[in-house]
Design a protein around this motif. Structure first.
Motif, mmCIF file in Angstrom:
data_model
loop_
_atom_site.group_PDB
_atom_site.id
_atom_site.type_symbol
_atom_site.label_atom_id
_atom_site.label_comp_id
_atom_site.label_asym_id
_atom_site.label_seq_id
_atom_site.Cartn_x
_atom_site.Cartn_y
_atom_site.Cartn_z
ATOM 1 N N GLY A 81 0.775 -1.233 0.000
ATOM 2 C CA GLY A 81 0.000 0.000 0.000
ATOM 3 C C GLY A 81 0.800 1.273 0.000
ATOM 4 N N ASN A 82 2.001 1.256 -0.559
ATOM 5 C CA ASN A 82 2.843 2.448 -0.576
ATOM 6 C C ASN A 82 2.610 3.258 -1.851
ATOM 7 N N GLN A 83 2.986 4.542 -1.802
ATOM 8 C CA GLN A 83 2.771 5.428 -2.948
ATOM 9 C C GLN A 83 4.036 6.228 -3.252
ATOM 10 N N PHE A 84 4.357 6.295 -4.542
ATOM 11 C CA PHE A 84 5.437 7.153 -5.016
ATOM 12 C C PHE A 84 4.868 8.018 -6.127
ATOM 13 N N THR A 85 5.000 9.363 -5.975
ATOM 14 C CA THR A 85 4.479 10.297 -6.968
ATOM 15 C C THR A 85 5.582 11.250 -7.397
ATOM 16 N N LEU A 86 5.800 11.324 -8.708
ATOM 17 C CA LEU A 86 6.765 12.244 -9.316
ATOM 18 C C LEU A 86 5.986 13.099 -10.297
ATOM 19 N N SER A 87 5.995 14.432 -10.117
ATOM 20 C CA SER A 87 5.052 15.250 -10.878
ATOM 21 C C SER A 87 5.571 16.658 -11.136
ATOM 22 N N ALA A 88 4.930 17.313 -12.124
ATOM 23 C CA ALA A 88 5.097 18.750 -12.384
ATOM 24 C C ALA A 88 6.540 19.150 -12.654
ATOM 25 N N GLY A 89 7.263 18.332 -13.437
ATOM 26 C CA GLY A 89 8.620 18.682 -13.827
ATOM 27 C C GLY A 89 9.705 18.228 -12.883
ATOM 28 N N ALA A 90 9.386 17.400 -11.907
ATOM 29 C CA ALA A 90 10.376 16.887 -10.957
ATOM 30 C C ALA A 90 11.224 15.797 -11.607
ATOM 31 N N LYS A 91 12.369 15.474 -10.967
ATOM 32 C CA LYS A 91 13.300 14.486 -11.486
ATOM 33 C C LYS A 91 13.602 13.443 -10.403
ATOM 34 N N THR A 124 8.620 16.001 -16.460
ATOM 35 C CA THR A 124 8.843 15.081 -15.341
ATOM 36 C C THR A 124 9.636 13.887 -15.860
ATOM 37 N N VAL A 125 10.730 13.552 -15.180
ATOM 38 C CA VAL A 125 11.636 12.516 -15.684
ATOM 39 C C VAL A 125 12.032 11.561 -14.568
ATOM 40 N N TRP A 126 11.845 10.252 -14.823
ATOM 41 C CA TRP A 126 12.415 9.200 -13.994
ATOM 42 C C TRP A 126 13.498 8.526 -14.813
ATOM 43 N N SER A 127 14.745 8.742 -14.434
ATOM 44 C CA SER A 127 15.889 8.176 -15.139
ATOM 45 C C SER A 127 16.483 7.049 -14.303
ATOM 46 N N ASN A 128 16.317 5.832 -14.774
ATOM 47 C CA ASN A 128 16.747 4.637 -14.051
ATOM 48 C C ASN A 128 17.780 3.910 -14.916
ATOM 49 N N SER A 129 19.027 3.865 -14.456
ATOM 50 C CA SER A 129 20.087 3.248 -15.244
ATOM 51 C C SER A 129 20.088 1.727 -15.154
ATOM 52 N N GLY A 130 19.210 1.161 -14.323
ATOM 53 C CA GLY A 130 19.091 -0.287 -14.189
ATOM 54 C C GLY A 130 17.743 -0.781 -14.657
ATOM 55 N N SER A 131 17.384 -1.981 -14.227
ATOM 56 C CA SER A 131 16.112 -2.587 -14.594
ATOM 57 C C SER A 131 14.990 -2.109 -13.672
ATOM 58 N N LEU A 132 13.758 -2.272 -14.134
ATOM 59 C CA LEU A 132 12.560 -2.016 -13.343
ATOM 60 C C LEU A 132 11.769 -3.312 -13.259
#
Length: 372
Positions: free
Chosen positions: A149-159, A181-189
């Protein structure tokens, strides 16, 4: 302020305390250990604002024990920084804790970031919102290792920057939304690693997510996860393969969104066709795949639907039912300008008659374009 041990809320009775670091050149240096916000207590707050600095070492926790619930850290405003040289945990055993990074604030963690680390921990939250707001994780991002039940929110131009990510608690929700808004992950998801089902990932409104490989449901029982990629200029860049490995997952790409991958496998890993995986590419969206496309490797009842003028393009080979145990898989291409293309072979039932009962439907102006 300079100190060694540093705990806000060190006993059950030590609740609802607030610490404020505010203004340029205001700093708290926790030199011998990390920070503990809500070690045994509830409702404690640490606010870093207006250029304030918190510098912590080793290991920092918001909500350490199961008593440590509903605590929060807020980092807000340009040049406001929490720099942590070790791991950062939001909810080790505690629940309902929050980290908020707002209005250009920055949180820098030199090791992994954990959102709910222990089985007793649940419903913890990370919010990174606003242009120039950044969460930088030099290790991996682990969400819901044991708690749901956890939440992660990345929004409005955040990195958000990390080196690998897993979403696993069960009913965890990840939302990546907004232009720039950018999520840059150099590994796997990985969505569903060891215990998580019913997790959700949504990428929308012009956000960009990049990573190497993607695995949805890392083993058979980690089912019923949902992925939504929606909106013009929304991009999911997958530099390696996209692999669905458990039953009952739903992936939807719609409203002009784009996904790029280096391989695409839709497979339930189950001979039961009653709980299928469904990948839908709809409403003028594009999935560009530079590797093989497989609909059903070991499992049955997997489905790819291409509709509403959308395209799945670039695959080197397309296989429907790749092994003897795979059957009853479905490919549908429907609607004007909807198309599936590949530059190599197109195979239905790769092994023998057991890999049968598959369906390919092209209708209403759709097109299947293959080299063989």
């Amino acid at each position: 302020v300079m100190c060694g041990d540093r705990i806000l809320g060190n006993s059950v009775a030590a609740s609802n305390n607030t610490a404020l670091i505010t203004g340029a050149n205001s700093a708290w240096i926790a030199s011998s250990y990390g920070m503990g916000i809500g070690e045994y207590a509830v409702g404690n707050s640490l606010i870093i604002s207006n250029g304030g600095l918190l510098n912590s070492t080793v290991f920092s926790v918001i909500g350490d024990t199961y008593h440590g619930s509903s605590n929060q850290v807020v980092v807000t405003g340009t040049n406001s920084v929490w720099s942590n040289s070790g791991s950062l945990v939001i909810g080790y055993a505690g629940s309902g804790n929050q980290l908020q990074v707002l209005n250009g604030g920055q949180v820098l963690s030199n090791n992994s970031v954990w959102l709910s680390a222990f089985y007793a921990s649940s419903n913890n939250i990370i919010i990174v919102d606003g242009s120039n707001s950044r969460l930088v994780d030099n290790g991996s991002f682990v969400m819901g290792a044991n708690g749901p039940g956890n939440q992660f929110t990345l929004s409005a131009g955040a990195k958000f920057i990390c080196n690998g990510a897993s979403i696993d608690g069960g009913a965890d929700v990840v939302t990546i939304t907004g232009s720039n808004t950018v999520w840059s992950n150099s590994g796997s998801l990985v969505l569903g690693v060891s215990r998580g089902t019913n997790n959700q990932l949504a990428i929308s409104a012009g956000a960009v997510v990049s990573n190497t490989a993607v695995i949805i449901g890392d083993w058979f029982e980690l089912s019923n996860n949902t992925v939504l990629v929606t909106g013009s200029n929304t991009l999911w860049q997958i530099n390696s393969y996209f692999d669905v490995s458990s039953p009952g997952n739903t992936i939807t790409v719609t409203n002009g969104a784009r996904v790029n991958s280096g391989g695409l496998v839709i497979d339930s890993d189950s001979p039961n066709a009653n709980d299928p995986n469904v990948l839908t590419v709809a409403s003028s969206s594009v999935w560009s795949n530079t590797g093989s496309l497989i609909i059903g490797y070991y499992g049955a009842g997997n489905e790819l639907d291409i509709e509403g003028g959308s395209q799945v393009i670039g695959s080197t080979n397309i296989t429907i039912s790749a092994s003897y145990s795979s059957s009853s898989n479905v490919l549908t291409i429907a609607g004007q300008n909807s198309r599936l293309t590949d530059s190599g072979s197109f195979i239905i039932g790769a092994v023998d008659a057991n890999s049968g009962h598959n369906s390919v439907t092209v209708r209403d102006g759709g097109a299947l374009i293959t080299s063989s």
